[in-house]
Design a protein around this motif. Structure first.
Motif, mmCIF file in Angstrom:
data_model
loop_
_atom_site.group_PDB
_atom_site.id
_atom_site.type_symbol
_atom_site.label_atom_id
_atom_site.label_comp_id
_atom_site.label_asym_id
_atom_site.label_seq_id
_atom_site.Cartn_x
_atom_site.Cartn_y
_atom_site.Cartn_z
ATOM 1 N N ASN A 146 0.811 -1.225 0.000
ATOM 2 C CA ASN A 146 0.000 0.000 0.000
ATOM 3 C C ASN A 146 0.842 1.271 0.000
ATOM 4 O OD1 ASN A 146 -1.866 -2.061 1.807
ATOM 5 N ND2 ASN A 146 -3.072 -0.752 0.454
ATOM 6 N N SER A 175 -4.592 -3.154 2.308
ATOM 7 C CA SER A 175 -5.775 -2.570 2.930
ATOM 8 C C SER A 175 -6.747 -2.087 1.860
ATOM 9 C CB SER A 175 -5.394 -1.411 3.850
ATOM 10 O OG SER A 175 -4.687 -0.414 3.143
ATOM 11 N N THR A 176 -8.011 -1.982 2.225
ATOM 12 C CA THR A 176 -9.070 -1.526 1.327
ATOM 13 C C THR A 176 -9.487 -0.106 1.712
ATOM 14 O OG1 THR A 176 -10.942 -2.255 2.674
ATOM 15 C CG2 THR A 176 -9.876 -3.916 1.272
ATOM 16 N N ASP A 214 -8.073 6.374 -4.501
ATOM 17 C CA ASP A 214 -7.923 5.801 -3.160
ATOM 18 C C ASP A 214 -6.491 5.909 -2.636
ATOM 19 O OD1 ASP A 214 -10.636 4.966 -2.881
ATOM 20 O OD2 ASP A 214 -10.213 3.247 -4.179
ATOM 21 N N ASP A 237 -4.886 2.375 -1.261
ATOM 22 C CA ASP A 237 -5.789 1.272 -0.951
ATOM 23 C C ASP A 237 -6.269 0.596 -2.227
ATOM 24 O OD1 ASP A 237 -5.688 1.591 1.826
ATOM 25 O OD2 ASP A 237 -7.211 3.169 1.769
ATOM 26 N N TYR A 238 -6.724 -0.658 -2.076
ATOM 27 C CA TYR A 238 -7.120 -1.455 -3.239
ATOM 28 C C TYR A 238 -8.465 -2.128 -3.021
ATOM 29 C CZ TYR A 238 -2.309 -0.939 -4.840
ATOM 30 O OH TYR A 238 -1.109 -0.420 -5.254
ATOM 31 N N THR A 239 -9.225 -2.207 -4.078
ATOM 32 C CA THR A 239 -10.420 -3.049 -4.103
ATOM 33 C C THR A 239 -10.012 -4.418 -4.639
ATOM 34 O OG1 THR A 239 -10.995 -2.402 -6.356
ATOM 35 C CG2 THR A 239 -11.884 -1.042 -4.547
ATOM 36 N N ILE A 240 -10.884 -5.395 -4.479
ATOM 37 C CA ILE A 240 -10.561 -6.726 -4.972
ATOM 38 C C ILE A 240 -10.438 -6.721 -6.491
ATOM 39 C CG2 ILE A 240 -13.013 -7.380 -4.952
ATOM 40 C CD1 ILE A 240 -9.906 -9.656 -4.483
ATOM 41 N N GLU A 271 -11.675 -4.900 5.739
ATOM 42 C CA GLU A 271 -10.689 -3.828 5.755
ATOM 43 C C GLU A 271 -9.383 -4.242 5.085
ATOM 44 O OE1 GLU A 271 -10.280 -2.813 9.855
ATOM 45 O OE2 GLU A 271 -12.348 -2.074 10.036
ATOM 46 N N TRP A 272 -9.223 -5.549 4.895
ATOM 47 C CA TRP A 272 -8.011 -6.079 4.274
ATOM 48 C C TRP A 272 -8.354 -7.114 3.210
ATOM 49 C CZ3 TRP A 272 -3.102 -4.343 5.273
ATOM 50 C CH2 TRP A 272 -2.965 -3.494 6.365
ATOM 51 N N ILE A 273 -7.487 -7.228 2.227
ATOM 52 C CA ILE A 273 -7.553 -8.282 1.228
ATOM 53 C C ILE A 273 -6.248 -9.058 1.300
ATOM 54 C CG2 ILE A 273 -7.759 -8.864 -1.213
ATOM 55 C CD1 ILE A 273 -9.129 -6.138 -1.603
#
Length: 279
Positions: A146, A175-176, A214, A237-240, A271-273
C-alpha cells in the motif's frame, strides 16, 4: 518572540505535496525514531508497526497448515525484527528476511542467534534485490504494498516473480478503502517533552490529505530547537477488482483471496484483502 523562519518552514511543508513525494525525514534510518519503531514492532498488544502477536501466531499457523509445503524456501520482505521469520523457521522452513531498517535487522539477527535459529537476514532496499528462481514462497505482510507508487509496486511484482521458483507463491495483503474511511484523515497538533518523534521537547503537526484513486497521505511536521522536519506515510488502498487486475497484469495467477492471512473470508466490508498468487 515567534520565529518567522520556523513559521514559514511549517507553512511550506503544510501545502499538499505532489503524489508520492517522499519528503525529507525517514522513520527507518533516523536513529532515535528507528528505536521507537523497533519498540512498536515488539509491543505484543499493539498493531502499529507489526500486528499483535496473537494475529501473527494465527497467520503463521494458518499458512503452515493450508498453504506452505514442508521445508519451503521463504523470502520475507519487510521482515522487521523477525516476528514471522522466527515462527516459520521453527516450523522447519528456510527463511531469508529483508528489511531497510538496520536497527530492526540487527535485533532480528541477535534474536535468531540467541534462539539458535538459522535465519538469513540482510539490510537492503528491496528494490535492489536480484534473486532468480530461488524461493518457493515470497511474503510481504501488513500492507507494505500500500505504501508504494504504481511504478514501485509494478517493479516489486517483477522482483518477486523473478525470485520465485516455477509455481512458487507470492503471499501478501493490502488494505481496502474501508479501512481508511474507518480511520479518517489526520488533523491535530500537540506539544511533547519527549515522545515517538523526539527525545526532547518538540511540536508535532499531524495532517491528512486525500488524492484520487484511493490514495492517502499521513503527514507529520515535527519542530524542535534544531529546526523542522516532515515525515510522510503514503497509502494506496485497493479493491478486490483492482488488485486482481494488477496481479494478473504482472503475470501471476491468483489462487486464493481472503479477508486476512489468518484465513478469514473476504466480505464486502473487509478492511483487508489477503492474496495468494502463483507464478
Amino acid at each position: 518572540m515567534i520565529d518567522e523562519n520556523l513559521i514559514n518552514k511549517i507553512g511550506e511543508y503544510s501545502k499538499k505535496p505532489s503524489l508520492f513525494d517522499k519528503g525529507y525525514g525517514s522513520i527507518w534510518t533516523e536513529e532515535y525514531i528507528a528505536k521507537q519503531m523497533l519498540q512498536a514492532h515488539l509491543n505484543p498488544n499493539f498493531d502499529g508497526a507489526s500486528r499483535r502477536i496473537l494475529i501473527i501466531d494465527e497467520t503463521v499457523g494458518f499458512l503452515a497448515k493450508n498453504v506452505l509445503k514442508e521445508n519451503s524456501m521463504i523470502l520475507d520482505l519487510g521482515c522487521g525484527p523477525g516476528l514471522y521469520a522466527e515462527r516459520l523457521c521453527k516450523r522447519g522452513h528456510k527463511v531469508t528476511g529483508i528489511d531497510f531498517s538496520r536497527n530492526t535487522i540487527n535485533y532480528a539477527k541477535k534474536s535468531a542467534e540467541k534462539q539458535g535459529l538459522n535465519i538469513e537476514y540482510e539490510c537492503i532496499n528491496l528494490f535492489e534485490l536480484n534473486y532468480f528462481e530461488k524461493y518457493d514462497v515470497v511474503m510481504q505482510v501488513y500492507g507494505e504494498i500500500n505504501t508504494f507508487s504504481d511504478i514501485e509496486r509494478d517493479k516489486l511484482f517483477d522482483i518477486v516473480k523473478n525470485a520465485l521458483k516455477p509455481n512458487g507463491l507470492f503471499i501478501f495483503d493490502v488494505s481496502t478503502p474501508i479501512l481508511r474511511r474507518k480511520c479518517g484523515l489526520r488533523k491535530n497538533w500537540y506539544v511533547s517533552e519527549s515522545g515517538f518523534w523526539r527525545g526532547k521537547p518538540h511540536i508535532v503537526l499531524e495532517e491528512g490529505f486525500e488524492y484520487d484513486d484511493d490514495i492517502w497521505l499521513d503527514q507529520y511536521i515535527v519542530a524542535d530547537n534544531n529546526g523542522v522536519q516532515v515525515y510522510r506515510n503514503w497509502f494506496h488502498d485497493y479493491t478486490i477488482e483492482k488488485i486482481r487486475r494488477i496481479v494478473q497484469s504482472c503475470g501471476l495467477n491468483i489462487i486464493n483471496v481472503m479477508g486476512s492471512l489468518s484465513g478469514e473470508a473476504l466480505k464486502e466490508d473487509s478492511e483487508w484483502i489477503a492474496v495468494i498468487a502463483q507464478k
